[in-house]
Design an enzyme around this catalytic site. Structure first.
Site, mmCIF file in Angstrom:
data_model
loop_
_atom_site.group_PDB
_atom_site.id
_atom_site.type_symbol
_atom_site.label_atom_id
_atom_site.label_comp_id
_atom_site.label_asym_id
_atom_site.label_seq_id
_atom_site.Cartn_x
_atom_site.Cartn_y
_atom_site.Cartn_z
ATOM 1 N N HIS A 166 0.866 -1.183 0.000
ATOM 2 C CA HIS A 166 0.000 0.000 0.000
ATOM 3 C C HIS A 166 0.904 1.235 0.000
ATOM 4 O O HIS A 166 1.999 1.210 0.577
ATOM 5 C CB HIS A 166 -0.853 0.072 1.280
ATOM 6 N N CYS A 260 -2.391 2.719 9.185
ATOM 7 C CA CYS A 260 -3.407 1.754 8.754
ATOM 8 C C CYS A 260 -4.627 1.780 9.672
ATOM 9 O O CYS A 260 -5.734 1.511 9.246
ATOM 10 C CB CYS A 260 -2.841 0.335 8.764
HETATM 11 N N1 ARG Z 1 -4.260 -7.173 6.498
HETATM 12 C C1 ARG Z 1 -4.605 -5.951 5.856
HETATM 13 C C2 ARG Z 1 -4.579 -6.123 4.343
HETATM 14 O O1 ARG Z 1 -3.686 -6.777 3.876
HETATM 15 C C3 ARG Z 1 -3.681 -4.853 6.269
HETATM 16 C C4 ARG Z 1 -4.083 -3.511 5.761
HETATM 17 C C5 ARG Z 1 -3.113 -2.446 6.142
HETATM 18 N N2 ARG Z 1 -3.656 -1.175 5.926
HETATM 19 C C6 ARG Z 1 -3.020 -0.155 5.339
HETATM 20 N N3 ARG Z 1 -3.629 0.985 5.284
HETATM 21 N N4 ARG Z 1 -1.840 -0.302 4.809
HETATM 22 O O2 ARG Z 1 -5.424 -5.637 3.632
#
Ligand code: ARG
Length: 267
Positions: A166, A260
């Site tokens: 991300h 996150c």
């Molecule tokens: N387990 C989640 C996923 O893989 C983690 C999300 C992390 N969030 C972020 N904003 N980077 O989607």
């Protein structure tokens, strides 16, 4: 400046599927500790004077704690998320219901995007600039949709390292016009774009990025970040910011940290 955030407690947090390289379904998760650490983050933001709304977590949505992924708002307009993986799809509707209670204009997305996970906003850069990541989760077509929805220029940046899947684990706004980022998480050309837009950026090392140091929340002065990112904290202090370390080790097991867990509500 006082900011408004949305968070969702990890009461139902577990790692029972793996959709990023950090998630290991065989590693035990201490949900109680996760809630305690999350509470520490919420209190930290409140102590800094910010308003924190809480979104009720739902059973069967263990990643709902990563509230940043639920939507992306600018000037009171909400561009909804459309999750890549079916395990998280239902989270978007929970976020939508929250924005409806605020009375904000909500625009549902046709294109796959994971909210603030892949979108960042810099209100004072070129009069208001959106940075957008693609390569792993958000489709580049969503960048165009976000621009049409929000009426702000969107700069597309390509992520190339699956560990930094991300945008918000590779880059973070430090204030209204400047960012910190880990250059190697981006394609060569996207690195060039970032260097052109942000000549004064704080550059992070691989170690900082792996400690989730860039997954930070800044109010322009105080920078709340993972306590494991000590080198980045020192660099931020030198750059004139006030690092505020918080411990979020349990949530790292899902592939996330401070940012996150926090969606910013931009009225
Ligand atoms: N387990 C989640 C996923 O893989 C983690 C999300 C992390 N969030 C972020 N904003 N980077 O989607």
């Amino acid at each position: 400046m006082t900011r408004s955030y949305l968070m969702s407690p990890p009461e139902h947090f577990v790692v029972e599927y793996a959709i990023n390289p950090w998630m290991d379904t065989t590693a035990p998760v201490d949900t109680e500790l996760a809630v305690k650490q999350w509470e520490g983050l919420r209190e930290t933001l409140a102590r800094l004077g910010h308003e924190v709304h809480v979104l009720t977590p739902e059973i069967g949505l263990p990643d709902m704690v990563y509230a940043a992924n639920g939507a992306f708002s600018v000037d009171g307009v909400v561009y909804g998320a459309k999750f890549k993986y079916p395990q998280r799809t239902a989270e978007a509707a929970a976020h939508r219901r929250f924005y409806d209670t605020l009375g904000w204009r909500y625009v549902a997305a046709s294109e796959t995007n994971e909210g603030e996970g892949d979108f960042a906003y810099l209100p004072a850069a070129l009069g208001g600039l959106v940075l957008a990541g693609h390569g792993f989760r958000t489709e580049v077509s969503a960048h165009a949709e976000a621009q049409e929805t929000l009426g702000r220029p969107v700069v597309s940046l390509r992520l190339v390292d699956p560990r930094f899947y991300h945008l918000d684990v590779a880059l973070a706004p430090l204030d209204d016009a400047n960012v910190a980022y880990y250059p190697e998480a981006f394609s060569e050309s996207s690195r060039q774009v970032l260097a052109q837009l942000f000549p004064d950026a704080v550059l992070a090392t691989e170690e900082d990025a792996l400690a989730f140091g860039l997954n930070l929340v800044s109010d322009g002065r105080n920078v709340v970040l993972s306590s494991e990112a000590t080198a980045l904290a020192a660099r931020l202090r030198t750059a004139g910011y006030v690092p505020v370390p918080v411990e979020l080790t349990e949530l790292k097991k899902g592939g996330g940290s401070v940012k996150c867990c926090v969606a910013e509500l931009r009225a």
